[in-house]
Design a protein around this motif. Structure first.
Motif, mmCIF file in Angstrom:
data_model
loop_
_atom_site.group_PDB
_atom_site.id
_atom_site.type_symbol
_atom_site.label_atom_id
_atom_site.label_comp_id
_atom_site.label_asym_id
_atom_site.label_seq_id
_atom_site.Cartn_x
_atom_site.Cartn_y
_atom_site.Cartn_z
ATOM 1 N N LEU A 48 0.858 -1.181 0.000
ATOM 2 C CA LEU A 48 0.000 0.000 0.000
ATOM 3 C C LEU A 48 0.900 1.237 0.000
ATOM 4 C CD1 LEU A 48 -2.980 0.943 0.090
ATOM 5 C CD2 LEU A 48 -2.671 1.252 2.559
ATOM 6 N N GLN A 49 0.937 1.908 -1.132
ATOM 7 C CA GLN A 49 1.676 3.161 -1.231
ATOM 8 C C GLN A 49 0.751 4.283 -0.808
ATOM 9 O OE1 GLN A 49 4.964 3.762 -2.104
ATOM 10 N NE2 GLN A 49 4.494 5.861 -1.482
ATOM 11 N N MET A 50 1.167 5.022 0.199
ATOM 12 C CA MET A 50 0.339 6.098 0.746
ATOM 13 C C MET A 50 1.050 7.424 0.560
ATOM 14 S SD MET A 50 -1.022 4.266 4.237
ATOM 15 C CE MET A 50 0.575 4.358 5.047
ATOM 16 N N ASN A 51 0.461 8.287 -0.233
ATOM 17 C CA ASN A 51 1.014 9.615 -0.504
ATOM 18 C C ASN A 51 0.092 10.688 0.037
ATOM 19 O OD1 ASN A 51 3.121 8.376 -1.975
ATOM 20 N ND2 ASN A 51 1.936 8.451 -3.880
ATOM 21 N N SER A 52 0.629 11.882 0.149
ATOM 22 C CA SER A 52 -0.152 13.034 0.620
ATOM 23 C C SER A 52 -0.911 12.689 1.902
ATOM 24 C CB SER A 52 -1.144 13.484 -0.462
ATOM 25 O OG SER A 52 -0.477 13.812 -1.664
ATOM 26 N N LEU A 53 -0.211 12.124 2.840
ATOM 27 C CA LEU A 53 -0.848 11.663 4.073
ATOM 28 C C LEU A 53 -1.397 12.831 4.876
ATOM 29 C CD1 LEU A 53 1.644 8.843 4.935
ATOM 30 C CD2 LEU A 53 -0.832 8.557 4.756
ATOM 31 N N LYS A 54 -2.502 12.542 5.552
ATOM 32 C CA LYS A 54 -3.193 13.535 6.370
ATOM 33 C C LYS A 54 -3.269 13.022 7.810
ATOM 34 C CE LYS A 54 -6.244 14.591 2.450
ATOM 35 N NZ LYS A 54 -7.660 14.655 2.005
ATOM 36 N N PRO A 55 -3.407 13.936 8.765
ATOM 37 C CA PRO A 55 -3.545 13.477 10.165
ATOM 38 C C PRO A 55 -4.692 12.483 10.352
ATOM 39 C CG PRO A 55 -3.063 15.808 10.107
ATOM 40 C CD PRO A 55 -3.271 15.397 8.681
ATOM 41 N N GLU A 56 -5.749 12.625 9.582
ATOM 42 C CA GLU A 56 -6.886 11.702 9.711
ATOM 43 C C GLU A 56 -6.592 10.305 9.175
ATOM 44 O OE1 GLU A 56 -6.908 14.772 8.367
ATOM 45 O OE2 GLU A 56 -8.268 14.882 6.629
ATOM 46 N N ASP A 57 -5.437 10.120 8.563
ATOM 47 C CA ASP A 57 -5.025 8.779 8.143
ATOM 48 C C ASP A 57 -4.375 8.004 9.292
ATOM 49 O OD1 ASP A 57 -3.962 10.228 5.041
ATOM 50 O OD2 ASP A 57 -5.783 9.041 5.392
ATOM 51 N N THR A 58 -4.169 8.663 10.414
ATOM 52 C CA THR A 58 -3.567 8.006 11.564
ATOM 53 C C THR A 58 -4.432 6.850 12.044
ATOM 54 O OG1 THR A 58 -2.418 10.009 12.287
ATOM 55 C CG2 THR A 58 -2.851 8.322 13.961
ATOM 56 N N ALA A 59 -3.829 5.670 12.127
ATOM 57 C CA ALA A 59 -4.569 4.467 12.520
ATOM 58 C C ALA A 59 -3.601 3.294 12.553
ATOM 59 C CB ALA A 59 -5.694 4.165 11.528
ATOM 60 N N VAL A 60 -4.092 2.178 13.042
ATOM 61 C CA VAL A 60 -3.392 0.918 12.862
ATOM 62 C C VAL A 60 -3.890 0.324 11.552
ATOM 63 C CG1 VAL A 60 -2.967 -1.395 13.745
ATOM 64 C CG2 VAL A 60 -3.160 0.539 15.334
ATOM 65 N N TYR A 61 -2.965 -0.025 10.692
ATOM 66 C CA TYR A 61 -3.308 -0.566 9.384
ATOM 67 C C TYR A 61 -3.113 -2.079 9.395
ATOM 68 C CZ TYR A 61 -3.804 4.035 7.327
ATOM 69 O OH TYR A 61 -4.242 5.295 7.016
ATOM 70 N N TYR A 62 -4.120 -2.771 8.887
ATOM 71 C CA TYR A 62 -4.111 -4.230 8.847
ATOM 72 C C TYR A 62 -4.212 -4.722 7.416
ATOM 73 C CZ TYR A 62 -5.468 -3.837 13.791
ATOM 74 O OH TYR A 62 -5.522 -3.529 15.126
ATOM 75 N N CYS A 63 -3.461 -5.750 7.096
ATOM 76 C CA CYS A 63 -3.677 -6.407 5.824
ATOM 77 C C CYS A 63 -4.537 -7.640 6.051
ATOM 78 C CB CYS A 63 -2.377 -6.767 5.118
ATOM 79 S SG CYS A 63 -1.404 -8.046 5.901
ATOM 80 N N ALA A 64 -5.271 -8.006 5.034
ATOM 81 C CA ALA A 64 -6.219 -9.109 5.134
ATOM 82 C C ALA A 64 -6.265 -9.874 3.823
ATOM 83 C CB ALA A 64 -7.608 -8.579 5.477
ATOM 84 N N ALA A 65 -6.686 -11.121 3.912
ATOM 85 C CA ALA A 65 -6.849 -11.957 2.730
ATOM 86 C C ALA A 65 -8.145 -12.746 2.865
ATOM 87 C CB ALA A 65 -5.672 -12.911 2.575
ATOM 88 N N GLY A 66 -8.855 -12.834 1.734
ATOM 89 C CA GLY A 66 -10.135 -13.537 1.755
ATOM 90 C C GLY A 66 -10.339 -14.368 0.511
ATOM 91 N N VAL A 67 -11.152 -15.393 0.646
ATOM 92 C CA VAL A 67 -11.446 -16.291 -0.471
ATOM 93 C C VAL A 67 -12.518 -15.670 -1.351
ATOM 94 C CG1 VAL A 67 -12.336 -18.555 -1.095
ATOM 95 C CG2 VAL A 67 -10.844 -18.306 0.889
ATOM 96 N N GLY A 68 -12.294 -15.732 -2.646
ATOM 97 C CA GLY A 68 -13.274 -15.210 -3.576
ATOM 98 C C GLY A 68 -12.680 -14.157 -4.468
ATOM 99 N N ALA A 69 -13.372 -13.909 -5.578
ATOM 100 C CA ALA A 69 -12.858 -12.989 -6.576
ATOM 101 C C ALA A 69 -13.249 -11.547 -6.323
ATOM 102 C CB ALA A 69 -13.339 -13.404 -7.963
#
Length: 124
Positions: free
Chosen positions: A81-102
């Motif tokens: 995940l390339q994140m540009n022009s970050l803002k204070p409201e982007d502050t968070a814990v970021y999680y990656c996830a994987a799921g079955v299905g298209a």
């Protein structure tokens, strides 16, 4: 045992950039939908970006469109995940996830596998 591990979080000033990585192990992830979610203190986990297993389909939350880009490398079982022009409201814990299905699903309950999360803090 399937495992997802995020990296790349940190502290950045508003307007800056970060690139998050998510490494997968213990399984074959090439035919799984991959996504990034985030959760700020006191808020529910929210969808940020998703990518189908062929990379031909992507989806983004309105709040990050034009600023974030999701990409996957099936040979490496990785998603970024390339994140540009970050803002204070982007502050968070970021999680990656994987799921079955298209399909790219915005509901976190769809996703079977989750990483532990990486903190992103954007200062004003």
């Amino acid at each position: 045992q399937v495992q997802l591990a995020e990296s790349g979080g940190g502290l950045v000033q508003a307007g800056g950039s970060l690139r998050l990585s998510c490494a997968a192990s213990g399984g074959t992830f090439s035919r799984l939908t991959r996504a990034w979610f985030r959760q700020a203190p006191g808020k529910e986990r929210e969808f940020v970006a998703g990518i189908g297993w062929t990379s031909s389909s992507t989806d983004y939350a309105d709040s990050v469109k034009g600023r974030f880009t999701i990409r996957r490398d099936n040979a490496e079982n990785a998603v970024y995940l390339q994140m540009n022009s970050l803002k204070p409201e982007d502050t968070a814990v970021y999680y990656c996830a994987a799921g079955v299905g298209a399909a790219i699903v915005l509901d976190p309950r769809f996703y079977m596998y989750w990483g532990q999360g990486t903190q992103v803090t954007v200062s004003a």
